[in-house]
Write an enzyme that holds these catalytic residues in place. Sequence first.
Site, mmCIF file in Angstrom:
data_model
loop_
_atom_site.group_PDB
_atom_site.id
_atom_site.type_symbol
_atom_site.label_atom_id
_atom_site.label_comp_id
_atom_site.label_asym_id
_atom_site.label_seq_id
_atom_site.Cartn_x
_atom_site.Cartn_y
_atom_site.Cartn_z
ATOM 1 N N TYR A 142 -7.118 11.204 12.148
ATOM 2 C CA TYR A 142 -8.623 11.794 11.536
ATOM 3 C C TYR A 142 -9.456 11.832 12.810
ATOM 4 O O TYR A 142 -10.238 12.585 12.705
ATOM 5 C CB TYR A 142 -8.806 10.571 10.566
ATOM 6 N N LYS A 189 6.133 4.218 11.660
ATOM 7 C CA LYS A 189 7.171 5.355 11.810
ATOM 8 C C LYS A 189 7.685 5.223 13.360
ATOM 9 O O LYS A 189 7.596 6.014 14.385
ATOM 10 C CB LYS A 189 6.665 6.692 11.765
ATOM 11 N N ASP A 221 8.845 6.580 5.699
ATOM 12 C CA ASP A 221 9.843 7.235 4.732
ATOM 13 C C ASP A 221 10.520 6.452 3.778
ATOM 14 O O ASP A 221 10.665 6.790 2.538
ATOM 15 C CB ASP A 221 10.482 8.112 5.500
ATOM 16 N N ASP A 245 -3.307 6.645 3.459
ATOM 17 C CA ASP A 245 -3.906 7.520 2.655
ATOM 18 C C ASP A 245 -2.824 8.110 1.574
ATOM 19 O O ASP A 245 -3.109 8.103 0.302
ATOM 20 C CB ASP A 245 -4.415 8.781 3.305
ATOM 21 N N ASP A 249 -1.976 6.874 -2.482
ATOM 22 C CA ASP A 249 -2.137 7.957 -3.649
ATOM 23 C C ASP A 249 -0.956 7.884 -4.337
ATOM 24 O O ASP A 249 -0.728 7.968 -5.853
ATOM 25 C CB ASP A 249 -2.157 9.392 -3.275
#
Length: 365
Positions: A142, A189, A221, A245, A249
């Site tokens: 970001y 990750k 993942d 983020d 969701d």
Amino acid sequence: MKKNILIIPGDGIGPEVTIWGKAALEHIAEAFDHQFTFDEALMGHAAIEKTGNPLPDDTLEKAKKTDAILFGAVGHAKYDNDPSLKVRPEQGLLKIRKELGLFANLRPILLFEELLHASSIKPAILKGTDILFFRELTGDVYFGEKKREDDGKTASDLMIYHRYEIERIAHKAFQAAQQRSKKLCSVDKANVLESSRLWRETVQEISTQYPEVATEHIFVDNMAMQLIKNPNRFDVVLTANLFGDILTDEASQIAGSMGMLASASVGESIGFFEPIHGSAHDIAGKDLANPLASILSAALMLEIGFGLKEEAQLLVDSINDVLKEGFRTNDIADQHTNRYKVLGTAEMGKTVLKFLSNRTTNTAT
Ligand code: NAD
């Protein structure tokens, strides 16, 4: 208690839901004899339209002086469909987080028993789920350098983390884990990304200062899969900005809807409280938005921002009462039965206030 509260309704369904978060705060203030003073400011598309700036100076000045902020959402279809627009609503949100030093976004996945059937996940798998996400807010893709090369045909976003950014949020997450079930899962990750290797290394080091907390590291993942397969095995989950983020969701489906999840952004000074959802243009202006996430954001403000636990719990309990009585907004009503009384945004807001009123008449001093 005396507090100044800044309301930033934003765009789309933001203003439609935020008035109910504010109304709940007003009700609590009256019932408990607190003095909450409200002010309002622009951000996002609404601010661009009026001033050309997604975060006008006036908003930032007010934000720096207030005790807490209740925010709605920013965004407008016009920008989603035209990525080339340079001045964008979300820049306002990213800038205010940075300016206020808000580095930790706490997202409780609060599962109301009454909504077990509203989720697309089987109730037996969901039962008992209670997760607190810590999403880092000031680093990652970001804020890293964004580039276009090769005549615009190649693009890159730098995924960048500094050690101090990981340390400060890790401490907050471990402290929360100590107060809860002493379990922390850090998501990264690290098998592929260098910034994730720094993340894991730093979290591992910090974990030695919290020996009573059982720490687990998991790849993002795998986490995306485990969250659906076995959500109740997680308690505190710590992760970076982008992974947080996306995963939260996904986790909103545990709670039944995006319209049910609130968040608190904290850091160096004041707190910023907001639903996790966006401006939802698809339902904006149709009286379809679920205002419960905004009311739950107000509850987080009372609890985390002001330390008013009893008042915060009253908001949560009133929402529970409303759900138990069978009231639902469209997003959490089971479309296959007509067991529920489906309400629009405003009616749902009023109904929560009615149940809150019943409770505060009995409890407030
Ligand atoms: P969104 O969260 O706005 O909506 C996703 C889906 O969930 C939509 O189908 C929407 O109708 C539904 N939904 C969301 N909130 C709801 C509520 N309270 N009640 C009932 N249903 C609800 O995400 P999106 O569609 O990806 O993005 C729309 C806009 O919002 C974009 O411009 C995006 O940039 C912006 N956005 C802003 C924020 C923020 O301000 N914090 C966060 C995410 C997205």
